[in-house]
Scaffold this motif. Structure first.
Motif, PDB file in Angstrom:
ATOM      1  N   SER A 398       0.985  -0.765  -0.331  1.00 32.85           N
ATOM      2  CA  SER A 398       0.603   0.285  -0.095  1.00 32.85           C
ATOM      3  C   SER A 398       0.836   1.385  -0.530  1.00 32.85           C
ATOM      4  O   SER A 398       0.067   2.115  -0.295  1.00 32.85           O
ATOM      5  CB  SER A 398      -0.922  -0.173   1.240  1.00 32.85           C
ATOM      6  OG  SER A 398      -0.278  -0.101   2.448  1.00 32.85           O
ATOM      7  N   ALA A 399       2.056   1.205   0.148  1.00 34.48           N
ATOM      8  CA  ALA A 399       3.059   2.200  -0.246  1.00 34.48           C
ATOM      9  C   ALA A 399       4.305   2.453  -0.851  1.00 34.48           C
ATOM     10  O   ALA A 399       4.127   1.033  -1.095  1.00 34.48           O
ATOM     11  CB  ALA A 399       3.556   2.980   1.627  1.00 34.48           C
ATOM     12  N   PRO A 400       4.310   3.471  -1.386  1.00 34.86           N
ATOM     13  CA  PRO A 400       5.962   3.344  -2.323  1.00 34.86           C
ATOM     14  C   PRO A 400       6.885   3.315  -1.612  1.00 34.86           C
ATOM     15  O   PRO A 400       6.923   3.256  -0.472  1.00 34.86           O
ATOM     16  CB  PRO A 400       5.457   5.024  -2.691  1.00 34.86           C
ATOM     17  CG  PRO A 400       4.475   5.805  -2.337  1.00 34.86           C
ATOM     18  CD  PRO A 400       4.110   4.773  -1.138  1.00 34.86           C
ATOM     19  N   GLY A 401       7.664   2.949  -2.548  1.00 28.94           N
ATOM     20  CA  GLY A 401       9.615   2.329  -1.277  1.00 28.94           C
ATOM     21  C   GLY A 401       9.531   0.809  -1.513  1.00 28.94           C
ATOM     22  O   GLY A 401       9.037   0.646  -1.818  1.00 28.94           O
ATOM     23  N   ALA A 402      11.343   0.527  -0.981  1.00 33.96           N
ATOM     24  CA  ALA A 402      11.771   0.114  -1.179  1.00 33.96           C
ATOM     25  C   ALA A 402      11.109  -0.547   0.014  1.00 33.96           C
ATOM     26  O   ALA A 402      12.096  -1.278   0.442  1.00 33.96           O
ATOM     27  CB  ALA A 402      12.901  -0.724  -1.760  1.00 33.96           C
ATOM     28  N   TRP A 403      10.303  -1.550   0.413  1.00 37.29           N
ATOM     29  CA  TRP A 403      10.033  -2.604   1.631  1.00 37.29           C
ATOM     30  C   TRP A 403      10.267  -3.550   1.717  1.00 37.29           C
ATOM     31  O   TRP A 403      10.797  -4.300   2.823  1.00 37.29           O
ATOM     32  CB  TRP A 403       8.753  -2.007   2.201  1.00 37.29           C
ATOM     33  CG  TRP A 403       7.586  -0.292   2.289  1.00 37.29           C
ATOM     34  CD1 TRP A 403       7.492   0.312   0.908  1.00 37.29           C
ATOM     35  CD2 TRP A 403       7.454   0.158   3.625  1.00 37.29           C
ATOM     36  NE1 TRP A 403       7.109   1.248   1.906  1.00 37.29           N
ATOM     37  CE2 TRP A 403       6.404   0.468   3.171  1.00 37.29           C
ATOM     38  CE3 TRP A 403       7.315  -0.785   4.593  1.00 37.29           C
ATOM     39  CZ2 TRP A 403       6.561   2.087   4.043  1.00 37.29           C
ATOM     40  CZ3 TRP A 403       7.125   0.361   6.061  1.00 37.29           C
ATOM     41  CH2 TRP A 403       6.613   1.621   5.868  1.00 37.29           C
ATOM     42  N   GLY A 404      10.264  -4.305   0.488  1.00 40.71           N
ATOM     43  CA  GLY A 404      11.047  -5.676   1.054  1.00 40.71           C
ATOM     44  C   GLY A 404      12.291  -5.510   0.668  1.00 40.71           C
ATOM     45  O   GLY A 404      12.838  -6.682   0.887  1.00 40.71           O
ATOM     46  N   GLU A 405      12.705  -4.777   0.670  1.00 42.58           N
ATOM     47  CA  GLU A 405      14.406  -5.136   1.032  1.00 42.58           C
ATOM     48  C   GLU A 405      14.599  -4.322   2.206  1.00 42.58           C
ATOM     49  O   GLU A 405      15.635  -4.568   2.851  1.00 42.58           O
ATOM     50  CB  GLU A 405      15.140  -3.710  -0.165  1.00 42.58           C
ATOM     51  CG  GLU A 405      14.534  -4.228  -2.025  1.00 42.58           C
ATOM     52  CD  GLU A 405      13.406  -4.585  -2.570  1.00 42.58           C
ATOM     53  OE1 GLU A 405      13.092  -3.422  -2.041  1.00 42.58           O
ATOM     54  OE2 GLU A 405      13.104  -5.660  -3.128  1.00 42.58           O
ATOM     55  N   ALA A 406      14.247  -3.342   2.393  1.00 42.15           N
ATOM     56  CA  ALA A 406      14.074  -2.172   3.785  1.00 42.15           C
ATOM     57  C   ALA A 406      14.174  -3.717   4.346  1.00 42.15           C
ATOM     58  O   ALA A 406      14.680  -4.178   5.908  1.00 42.15           O
ATOM     59  CB  ALA A 406      13.876  -1.682   4.109  1.00 42.15           C
ATOM     60  N   LEU A 407      12.794  -4.456   5.112  1.00 42.20           N
ATOM     61  CA  LEU A 407      12.389  -5.061   6.062  1.00 42.20           C
ATOM     62  C   LEU A 407      13.229  -5.748   6.751  1.00 42.20           C
ATOM     63  O   LEU A 407      13.474  -5.828   7.830  1.00 42.20           O
ATOM     64  CB  LEU A 407      10.845  -5.464   5.857  1.00 42.20           C
ATOM     65  CG  LEU A 407       9.792  -4.129   5.673  1.00 42.20           C
ATOM     66  CD1 LEU A 407       8.192  -5.080   5.973  1.00 42.20           C
ATOM     67  CD2 LEU A 407       9.512  -3.169   6.920  1.00 42.20           C
ATOM     68  N   PRO A 408      13.840  -6.747   5.842  1.00 40.07           N
ATOM     69  CA  PRO A 408      14.726  -8.010   6.123  1.00 40.07           C
ATOM     70  C   PRO A 408      16.238  -7.080   7.002  1.00 40.07           C
ATOM     71  O   PRO A 408      16.852  -8.024   7.825  1.00 40.07           O
ATOM     72  CB  PRO A 408      14.966  -8.708   5.563  1.00 40.07           C
ATOM     73  CG  PRO A 408      14.155  -8.127   4.123  1.00 40.07           C
ATOM     74  CD  PRO A 408      13.574  -6.988   4.259  1.00 40.07           C
ATOM     75  N   LEU A 409      16.017  -5.940   6.794  1.00 38.51           N
ATOM     76  CA  LEU A 409      17.372  -5.240   7.432  1.00 38.51           C
ATOM     77  C   LEU A 409      16.871  -5.084   9.439  1.00 38.51           C
ATOM     78  O   LEU A 409      18.105  -4.473   9.896  1.00 38.51           O
ATOM     79  CB  LEU A 409      17.973  -4.070   6.948  1.00 38.51           C
ATOM     80  CG  LEU A 409      18.217  -4.386   5.385  1.00 38.51           C
ATOM     81  CD1 LEU A 409      18.548  -3.138   5.073  1.00 38.51           C
ATOM     82  CD2 LEU A 409      19.121  -4.577   5.609  1.00 38.51           C
TER      83      LEU A 409
END
Length: 702
Positions: A398-409
């Motif tokens: 639902s939001a713009p941005g590279a969430w899938g890459e950021a959350l695992p960090l």
């Protein structure tokens, strides 16, 4: 022992969207036999939309988590609540002690859940949070910011009084699909048709011929992102026709009224009309109708809010309603007299007390832009976010941005969610709340924006399953666990019913929680009445007509107007009445029927790109690319592509069996996280430049 074969009927509110329709739920034991509209409900009058039937699907969904789970490698391990809270508290305390910054993201349906809202304050305190990230900056924060500046409080929403109007101009809104949107208005189709039956008109401005546009008296296409030109042209046309007549509002207008008009008069209607693509005679006719002296409404929603000029647009809409004397007028836009008054019970809001680490964006009503959160997680340095609690919501979709890459960090991520979604799949812990029919409901945030003044309390329809917890219990106990682990005082939990009863005791109305519980059809306290100037919260009890940042933004927009719009395809979203962002796609009742995740393309654009109906097409923006089936339709204007919001359920780790069969694509894989309204930080979800190409010809069904 209760007779499990006996059936009973329970009146409650459907809390799945803003409309808050009254429903009658027939149950046999714990089995939902039927859900139908409640003809005696004071607000919805028997109306329900298809979403209400999904309450049963959500309640009984085999994909729904029933116990806390912990990530162990690539799998999930069920653990006890005590273990979950203890481990989360210890890990959060460790992250904070090590200098890691925690954060909280609040998605929907938090706005529909009064009980959780009574507990989030202590969780914020436990995590030492100055700001939040939420769906507000993907949606309506420009509304709240303008209300704070002009009327003195961010919760002073002007509500369209559709039941008494003669003319309604809807710009970038589709209430037939959304059941309102920042406007609690069940049965909106009948209400709009009633305007027409009494001789009034409904006009829709939208790049797509929406469901609402199809029942309107007129619909006009507008190029995405050019609503500012239309709004300015309407104001200038009113002025030229001598129709600027605030009437009784005039003594309430501050000196900014003159400053606003000095800026507006520098524009040319013909130039503005050419920019937005709506003919000048049409604009002048609309202005004449708005300024006729008859009750009229200008209502702007997502299409005007989620643009780079979102705050500017909402300011100009207020000026239109003021200029025609339709603010605080029957049949215009009015302020509610809510049973629980959020204006009296909370501060007016804040702006730019401090700035974000990434992007140097101002704090807006204690929030930073959600589109920045992935960068805040991924960017090393002092203040880097290392722990995240997600209360509902699915920002990966639902939001713009590279969430899938950021959350695992993240060192710690906790999701309060019923499902393993594209977002919660990245969590270390998922804490699932009870089923939707096992919790009570009061329209704390939605009642104040309802079409009438009303109150309605719903007790839980079903007893909670053994071992289950409500959202508010999860939030409260997580906060206590974090405080305990950090060696701080642990407060007692104050149950939401106690908080709500106290709020009602302070109300100006003579009503108690016990009375509302005994009257599940709700209580109607009448239509809205004039509330100005006493309702204004500005220091001088006058309307602040020209916020400084709006005047600055208008001058910047004037300069940009000289630039010729790029000749490119522009992407917009859309919503269907069966959808609600990303979180109802696992309902078999709502998912059935034709595939609704398609790219809607005008025939002229289809010919230009050699695309036919059903072809697989690739749509590419600056930040990403998706492949989706084409739907050739004259319901979108040339130069515009529309993809619905909330799909993309094939992201890694997602466990939604129904949604997974037709996952669709995520619109926000294409939206640009760097594109924001510079004033409010609201994400720009409307008018993304894209390219189009055919990937594969449609394959005929055998």
């Amino acid at each position: 022992m209760a007779d499990e074969s006996a059936t009973s009927i329970h009146a409650r509110t459907c809390h799945l969207c803003e409309a808050n329709c009254g429903v009658l739920v027939e149950v046999q034991g714990r089995t939902v036999v039927s859900i139908r509209g409640n003809p005696d409900h004071v607000l919805s009058r028997g109306h329900i939309c298809p979403k209400a039937t999904a309450l049963a699907d959500l309640q009984d969904d085999p994909d729904r988590l029933r116990r806390p789970v912990k990530r162990v490698g690539d799998s999930w391990q069920e653990i006890s609540w005590d273990t979950a809270f203890a481990e989360i508290g210890a890990r959060m305390a460790e992250v904070m002690a090590g200098g890691g910054q925690p954060a909280m993201y609040m998605g929907n349906p938090n706005a529909h859940n009064y009980a959780t809202g009574t507990q989030t304050g202590v969780l914020r305190k436990a995590m030492k949070l100055r700001t939040l990230y939420s769906a507000s900056t993907l949606d309506q924060i420009p509304h709240q910011l303008i209300q704070m500046w002009m009327y003195g409080h961010n919760a002073l929403f002007p509500i369209p009084d559709v039941d008494r109007t003669r003319f309604m101009l809807i710009i970038g809104g589709n209430p037939l699909a959304s059941n309102g949107s920042v406007w609690t208005v069940p049965d909106v189709k009948k209400r709009l048709k009633a305007v027409q039956k009494r001789g009034g008109q409904v006009v829709v401005i939208d790049p797509r011929r929406t469901e609402t546009a199809k029942i309107a008296d007129a619909h006009h296409f507008i190029r995405p992102g050019t609503d500012t030109a239309l709004l300015l042209a309407l104001l200038k046309a009113l002025d030229q026709a001598g129709l600027v007549k605030p009437g009784r509002l005039e003594p309430m207008l501050d000196e900014g009224w003159a400053a606003a008009w000095a800026a507006i008069r520098g524009f040319d209607v013909a130039r503005l009309a050419a920019h937005c693509g709506i003919a000048e005679p049409v604009i002048r006719d609309l202005a004449a109708t708005l300024g006729s002296g008859e009750p009229a409404i200008v209502y702007g929603r997502m299409g005007v809010s989620v643009t780079e000029a979102g705050t500017l647009n909402l300011w100009l809409i207020q000026l239109l309603n003021i200029a025609t004397g339709n603010l605080d007028r029957e049949g215009g836009v009015m302020f509610s007299s809510p049973v629980v008054d959020l204006v009296a019970g909370a501060g007016p809001g804040t702006y730019d007390r401090f700035r974000s680490r990434i992007g140097d964006r101002p704090e807006v009503i204690s929030e930073f832009p959600s589109a920045l959160l992935p960068q805040e997680i991924a960017t090393p340095g002092d203040g880097q976010i290392k722990a995240l609690v997600v209360l509902s919501g699915n920002p990966v979709l639902s939001a713009p941005g590279a969430w899938g890459e950021a959350l695992p960090l993240l060192d710690l991520m906790v999701s309060v969610d019923m499902y393993v979604t594209a977002t919660s799949a990245h969590a270390h812990y998922i804490l699932p709340p009870c089923g939707p029919l096992e919790k009570d409901h009061y329209p704390l945030l939605l009642g104040p924006i309802a079409i009438r003044n009303y109150a309605d309390y719903s007790a839980a329809t079903l007893p909670m399953e053994e071992g289950a917890k409500a959202d508010w219990e999860i939030v409260a106990e997580m906060a206590r666990a974090i405080l305990h682990a950090r060696g701080e005082a642990v407060p007692n939990i104050v149950p939401p019913r106690t908080v709500l009863a106290s709020m009602l005791a302070r109300s100006d109305y003579d009503v108690t929680l016990e009375e509302l519980e005994a009257n599940p059809n709700g209580r109607d306290f009448g239509p809205h009445v004039q509330r100005l100037p006493e309702r204004l919260q500005t220091p001088d009890k006058r309307i602040a007509c020209a916020p400084a940042l709006c005047l600055e933004a208008l001058e910047q927009w004037r300069t940009a107007l000289a630039d010729t719009p790029a000749d490119s395809l522009l992407l917009i979203g859309r919503r269907h009445v069966r959808n609600n962002n990303s979180w109802l796609h696992n309902s078999p009742r709502l998912a059935k029927g034709p595939d609704r995740c398609t790219a809607m393309i005008h025939p002229d654009d289809a010919v230009a790109h050699s695309v036919t109906d059903g072809d697989l097409v690739r749509i590419t923006s600056r930040v990403g690319s998706v492949e989706v089936a084409a739907e050739i339709s004259e319901d979108v204007m040339p130069g515009v592509i529309s993809i619905p919001h909330g799909f993309g359920h094939d992201k890694p780790g997602t466990r939604l069996s129904v949604a997974g069969r037709r996952p669709g694509v995520s619109l926000n894989d294409l939206t640009d996280p760097q594109a924001m309204d510079p004033i409010s930080g609201n994400a720009v979800l409307n008018g993304t430049p894209v390219t189009l190409e055919r990937v594969r010809e449609a394959v005929a069904a055998e």
